[in-house]
Enzyme design. Structure first.
Site, PDB file in Angstrom:
ATOM      1  N   ALA A   9     -14.155  13.765 -87.850  1.00  0.00           N
ATOM      2  CA  ALA A   9     -15.145  14.173 -86.845  1.00  0.00           C
ATOM      3  C   ALA A   9     -15.574  15.608 -87.072  1.00  0.00           C
ATOM      4  O   ALA A   9     -15.845  16.352 -86.140  1.00  0.00           O
ATOM      5  CB  ALA A   9     -14.542  14.019 -85.447  1.00  0.00           C
ATOM      6  N   ALA A  10     -15.649  16.003 -88.344  1.00  0.00           N
ATOM      7  CA  ALA A  10     -15.951  17.409 -88.642  1.00  0.00           C
ATOM      8  C   ALA A  10     -17.429  17.650 -88.907  1.00  0.00           C
ATOM      9  O   ALA A  10     -17.897  18.782 -88.879  1.00  0.00           O
ATOM     10  CB  ALA A  10     -15.124  17.875 -89.832  1.00  0.00           C
ATOM     11  N   ARG A  15     -29.143  15.408 -88.306  1.00  0.00           N
ATOM     12  CA  ARG A  15     -30.295  14.602 -87.888  1.00  0.00           C
ATOM     13  C   ARG A  15     -30.317  14.286 -86.391  1.00  0.00           C
ATOM     14  O   ARG A  15     -31.313  13.786 -85.868  1.00  0.00           O
ATOM     15  CB  ARG A  15     -30.325  13.290 -88.690  1.00  0.00           C
ATOM     16  CG  ARG A  15     -30.885  13.506 -90.097  1.00  0.00           C
ATOM     17  CD  ARG A  15     -31.291  12.192 -90.694  1.00  0.00           C
ATOM     18  NE  ARG A  15     -30.165  11.485 -91.283  1.00  0.00           N
ATOM     19  CZ  ARG A  15     -30.112  10.172 -91.426  1.00  0.00           C
ATOM     20  NH1 ARG A  15     -31.102   9.412 -90.984  1.00  0.00           N
ATOM     21  NH2 ARG A  15     -29.063   9.600 -91.978  1.00  0.00           N
ATOM     22  N   GLY A  77     -15.875  17.414 -98.190  1.00  0.00           N
ATOM     23  CA  GLY A  77     -15.870  15.995 -98.548  1.00  0.00           C
ATOM     24  C   GLY A  77     -14.869  15.208 -97.725  1.00  0.00           C
ATOM     25  O   GLY A  77     -13.951  15.776 -97.125  1.00  0.00           O
ATOM     26  N   ARG A 330     -21.992   6.481 -49.648  1.00  0.00           N
ATOM     27  CA  ARG A 330     -21.514   7.682 -50.340  1.00  0.00           C
ATOM     28  C   ARG A 330     -19.988   7.682 -50.369  1.00  0.00           C
ATOM     29  O   ARG A 330     -19.347   6.850 -49.752  1.00  0.00           O
ATOM     30  CB  ARG A 330     -22.087   8.919 -49.656  1.00  0.00           C
ATOM     31  CG  ARG A 330     -23.594   9.084 -49.944  1.00  0.00           C
ATOM     32  CD  ARG A 330     -24.191  10.232 -49.181  1.00  0.00           C
ATOM     33  NE  ARG A 330     -23.414  11.448 -49.382  1.00  0.00           N
ATOM     34  CZ  ARG A 330     -23.348  12.442 -48.498  1.00  0.00           C
ATOM     35  NH1 ARG A 330     -23.992  12.367 -47.337  1.00  0.00           N
ATOM     36  NH2 ARG A 330     -22.632  13.507 -48.763  1.00  0.00           N
ATOM     37  N   TYR A 363     -27.583   7.445 -40.128  1.00  0.00           N
ATOM     38  CA  TYR A 363     -26.590   8.181 -40.909  1.00  0.00           C
ATOM     39  C   TYR A 363     -25.263   8.145 -40.162  1.00  0.00           C
ATOM     40  O   TYR A 363     -25.162   8.593 -39.016  1.00  0.00           O
ATOM     41  CB  TYR A 363     -27.015   9.647 -41.118  1.00  0.00           C
ATOM     42  CG  TYR A 363     -25.896  10.470 -41.706  1.00  0.00           C
ATOM     43  CD1 TYR A 363     -25.352  10.122 -42.954  1.00  0.00           C
ATOM     44  CD2 TYR A 363     -25.330  11.549 -41.033  1.00  0.00           C
ATOM     45  CE1 TYR A 363     -24.289  10.827 -43.499  1.00  0.00           C
ATOM     46  CE2 TYR A 363     -24.265  12.272 -41.584  1.00  0.00           C
ATOM     47  CZ  TYR A 363     -23.754  11.902 -42.809  1.00  0.00           C
ATOM     48  OH  TYR A 363     -22.702  12.586 -43.351  1.00  0.00           O
TER      49      TYR A 363
HETATM   50  C1  UD1 Z   1     -19.189   7.895 -96.988  1.00  0.00           C
HETATM   51  C2  UD1 Z   1     -18.493   7.233 -98.175  1.00  0.00           C
HETATM   52  C3  UD1 Z   1     -19.336   6.050 -98.636  1.00  0.00           C
HETATM   53  C4  UD1 Z   1     -19.570   5.078 -97.497  1.00  0.00           C
HETATM   54  C5  UD1 Z   1     -20.201   5.804 -96.307  1.00  0.00           C
HETATM   55  C6  UD1 Z   1     -20.242   4.906 -95.128  1.00  0.00           C
HETATM   56  C7  UD1 Z   1     -17.287   9.011 -99.280  1.00  0.00           C
HETATM   57  C8  UD1 Z   1     -17.256   9.936-100.443  1.00  0.00           C
HETATM   58  N1  UD1 Z   1     -18.315   8.189 -99.204  1.00  0.00           N
HETATM   59  O1  UD1 Z   1     -20.412   8.416 -97.498  1.00  0.00           O
HETATM   60  O2  UD1 Z   1     -18.679   5.379 -99.724  1.00  0.00           O
HETATM   61  O3  UD1 Z   1     -20.405   4.033 -97.942  1.00  0.00           O
HETATM   62  O4  UD1 Z   1     -19.395   6.961 -95.940  1.00  0.00           O
HETATM   63  O5  UD1 Z   1     -20.966   5.525 -94.088  1.00  0.00           O
HETATM   64  O6  UD1 Z   1     -16.372   9.002 -98.503  1.00  0.00           O
HETATM   65  N2  UD1 Z   1     -16.784  14.177 -92.875  1.00  0.00           N
HETATM   66  C9  UD1 Z   1     -15.903  15.144 -92.528  1.00  0.00           C
HETATM   67  N3  UD1 Z   1     -15.628  16.157 -93.395  1.00  0.00           N
HETATM   68  C10 UD1 Z   1     -16.228  16.217 -94.612  1.00  0.00           C
HETATM   69  C11 UD1 Z   1     -17.139  15.223 -94.969  1.00  0.00           C
HETATM   70  C12 UD1 Z   1     -17.400  14.205 -94.077  1.00  0.00           C
HETATM   71  O7  UD1 Z   1     -15.341  15.126 -91.422  1.00  0.00           O
HETATM   72  O8  UD1 Z   1     -15.922  17.170 -95.355  1.00  0.00           O
HETATM   73  C13 UD1 Z   1     -17.078  13.098 -91.933  1.00  0.00           C
HETATM   74  C14 UD1 Z   1     -18.532  13.141 -91.519  1.00  0.00           C
HETATM   75  O9  UD1 Z   1     -18.700  13.879 -90.341  1.00  0.00           O
HETATM   76  C15 UD1 Z   1     -18.849  11.695 -91.279  1.00  0.00           C
HETATM   77  C16 UD1 Z   1     -17.921  10.961 -92.243  1.00  0.00           C
HETATM   78  O10 UD1 Z   1     -16.898  11.875 -92.584  1.00  0.00           O
HETATM   79  O11 UD1 Z   1     -18.515  11.280 -89.975  1.00  0.00           O
HETATM   80  C17 UD1 Z   1     -18.625  10.439 -93.475  1.00  0.00           C
HETATM   81  O12 UD1 Z   1     -19.172  11.528 -94.181  1.00  0.00           O
HETATM   82  P1  UD1 Z   1     -20.567  11.454 -94.879  1.00  0.00           P
HETATM   83  O13 UD1 Z   1     -20.818  12.710 -95.552  1.00  0.00           O
HETATM   84  O14 UD1 Z   1     -21.574  10.954 -93.929  1.00  0.00           O
HETATM   85  O15 UD1 Z   1     -20.270  10.342 -95.979  1.00  0.00           O
HETATM   86  P2  UD1 Z   1     -21.340   9.471 -96.709  1.00  0.00           P
HETATM   87  O16 UD1 Z   1     -22.036  10.269 -97.702  1.00  0.00           O
HETATM   88  O17 UD1 Z   1     -22.161   8.738 -95.721  1.00  0.00           O
END
Ligand code: UD1
Ligand code: CA
Length: 457
Positions: A9-10, A15, A77, A330, A363
């Site tokens: 959830a980072a 968007r 990542g 209420r 009331y």
């Molecule tokens: C990721 C998957 C992809 C999959 C897709 C599904 C990877 C490398 N790829 O891609 O295979 O099909 O999800 O939606 O895992 N997040 C963090 N910290 C980070 C990066 C991401 O908390 O450093 C969280 C993001 O907030 C998000 C989730 O991880 O909720 C997925 O990250 P996102 O960058 O959207 O991954 P995708 O590129 O969509």
């Protein structure tokens, strides 16, 4: 061994165009991340770890569930994100990885993954998509065994044709995760530490990967925009409508009901269009709810009829009552059985006992109303003196004439009658008639005003 759930959830959620972290945006009034936390709790997770980054403080302040937090200060990542949680895991734990912006995964679906995990097997949730653009593709050998996951941006032309994609949701032993994550790098198109790289590494060292697919694709749908948020809201609401109908409730239109909380409804109850239920609401059998009602944190007993545009909040309604149209209960309203609350009547912090009627434009606040009381149109309790609230007591069988003001604190004893238009400031004894009334004055042949004729220019 115990189950631990790690929720990513980072991310910022660019968007969403929001000052609020994406995972706090709500589905059915509950932050998305709490949907995921609740699913983890349903699975019996021994602990849930939230990996937070963007808006970490806001997430901590908003989430009411008890979870552990780790902070990922830089989003390097998904693999890097999970790595942050590893220190909170025990080697023997089974770990489920979920996402704070994927709120609708069913616990049954997650359970399948958890059940597959061993020291030599990873479990992965996949879906098949007509248009897999943007997702990681599942690469399999000719016998169908998973070889790994390749991200869209790293895929070959041939791999891009693969329609089976990674949902991101997976389960593995903590020791296995720890070891594999220690070996991933960021030599890829996006320069990120991919969580997905653990699969090819696992397979290379002789481990296996089992996959499951959810019953519904929406279970793995993530939210990146307000449009997707609205889409998941509708899916969630339709699912709840389905559950109600399955339980024997008639919905005049399952597309036009919103449940933001926990709603339980008994058999043969009927809910008309555009009703909103919030918090914990329990409704008995054979209850009829008219259109456009809003009911929050309330209990409605069997056989009650609630007519259109009634608003009920923090109240208890007994059996076979009639409310509305346009009634308002209420906080602290308690109706015993057979009470009638009619149009434009507001009841606050008051008990209305069996068979009593407040049918028009009244009331009633901070009051105790006995059984079989009739409160005439336009009657009000003057419960507030500008500083303090005071109580009105109306005993059994009392008849209160229209447009009466009961200036609290005041008591009207059993079977008393109050004449219309009275202002009652002191106790009325049992069986008394009480009234305050200015005498009627008359003027014969009263000259009525005549409309002026406009002067033409
Ligand atoms: C990721 C998957 C992809 C999959 C897709 C599904 C990877 C490398 N790829 O891609 O295979 O099909 O999800 O939606 O895992 N997040 C963090 N910290 C980070 C990066 C991401 O908390 O450093 C969280 C993001 O907030 C998000 C989730 O991880 O909720 C997925 O990250 P996102 O960058 O959207 O991954 P995708 O590129 O969509
Ligand atoms: Ca994504």
């Amino acid at each position: 061994m115990s189950l631990k759930v790690v929720i990513l959830a980072a991310g910022k959620g660019t968007r969403m165009k929001s000052a609020m972290p994406k995972v706090l945006h709500r589905v059915a009034h509950k932050p998305m991340v709490e949907h995921v936390i609740d699913a983890a709790a349903d699975l019996g997770a021994a602990a849930t770890v939230l990996v937070v980054g963007h808006g970490a403080d806001q997430v901590r302040e908003t989430v009411t569930r008890s979870v552990e937090y780790v902070e990922q200060t830089e989003q390097l990542g998904t693999g890097h994100a999970v790595q942050q949680a590893v220190p909170l895991l025990d080697a023997v734990d089974t770990v489920l990885i979920a996402y704070g912006d994927v709120p609708l995964t069913k616990p049954e679906t997650l359970q399948k993954l958890v059940g597959d995990v061993s020291d030599s097997n990873l479990a992965l949730l996949t879906v098949n998509m007509d248009d897999p653009t943007g997702y990681g593709r599942i690469v399999r050998d000719t016998s169908g065994n998973v070889l790994g996951i390749v991200e869209q941006k790293d895929a070959t032309g041939e791999q891009l044709n693969i329609q089976e994609v990674n949902t991101g949701i997976l389960a593995a032993k903590a020791s296995v995760l720890d070891e594999l994550l220690g070996r991933i790098d960021n030599n890829n198109a996006q320069g990120e530490y991919y969580l997905t790289d653990i699969f090819s590494l696992a397979v290379e060292q002789g481990m296996t990967v089992t996959t499951h697919q959810p019953d519904h694709v929406w279970e793995t749908a993530g939210v990146n925009s307000r449009l997707q948020l609205a889409e998941l809201e509708r899916i969630y609401q339709l699912n709840q409508a389905d559950d109600l109908m399955t339980a024997g409730v008639t919905l005049r239109d399952p597309q036009r009901i919103d449940v933001r909380g926990n709603l339980t409804v008994g058999q043969d109850s009927i809910i008309d269009i555009n009703c909103l239920f919030e918090g914990d609401v329990t409704i008995g059998e054979n209850v009829e709810i008219g259109p456009n009602c809003i009911i929050s944190n309330a209990t409605i007993a069997s056989g009650t009829v609630i007519k259109a545009n009634t608003v009920i909040e923090d109240s208890v309604v007994g059996k076979n009552c009639t409310l509305g149209p346009f009634a308002r209960l209420r906080p602290g309203a308690e109706l015993a059985e057979d009470a009638h609350i009619g149009n434009f009547v507001e009841i606050k912090k008051s008990v209305i006992n069996k068979g009593s009627k407040v049918n028009h434009l009244s009331y009633v606040g901070d009051s105790i109303v006995g059984e079989k009381v009739n409160i005439g149109a336009g009657t009000i309790t003057c419960n507030y003196d500008g500083a303090n609230k005071h109580q009105t007591v109306i005993e059994d069988g009392v008849f209160i004439g229209s447009c009466t003001q009961l200036v609290a604190p005041v008591t009207v004893r059993e079977n008393a009658v109050i004449g219309a238009g009275s202002t009652i400031t002191k106790e009325v004894a049992a069986n008394q008639l009480a009234f305050t009334r200015a005498p009627v004055k008359t003027v014969d042949n009263w000259p009525r005003p005549v409309k002026k004729t406009p002067v033409k220019k």
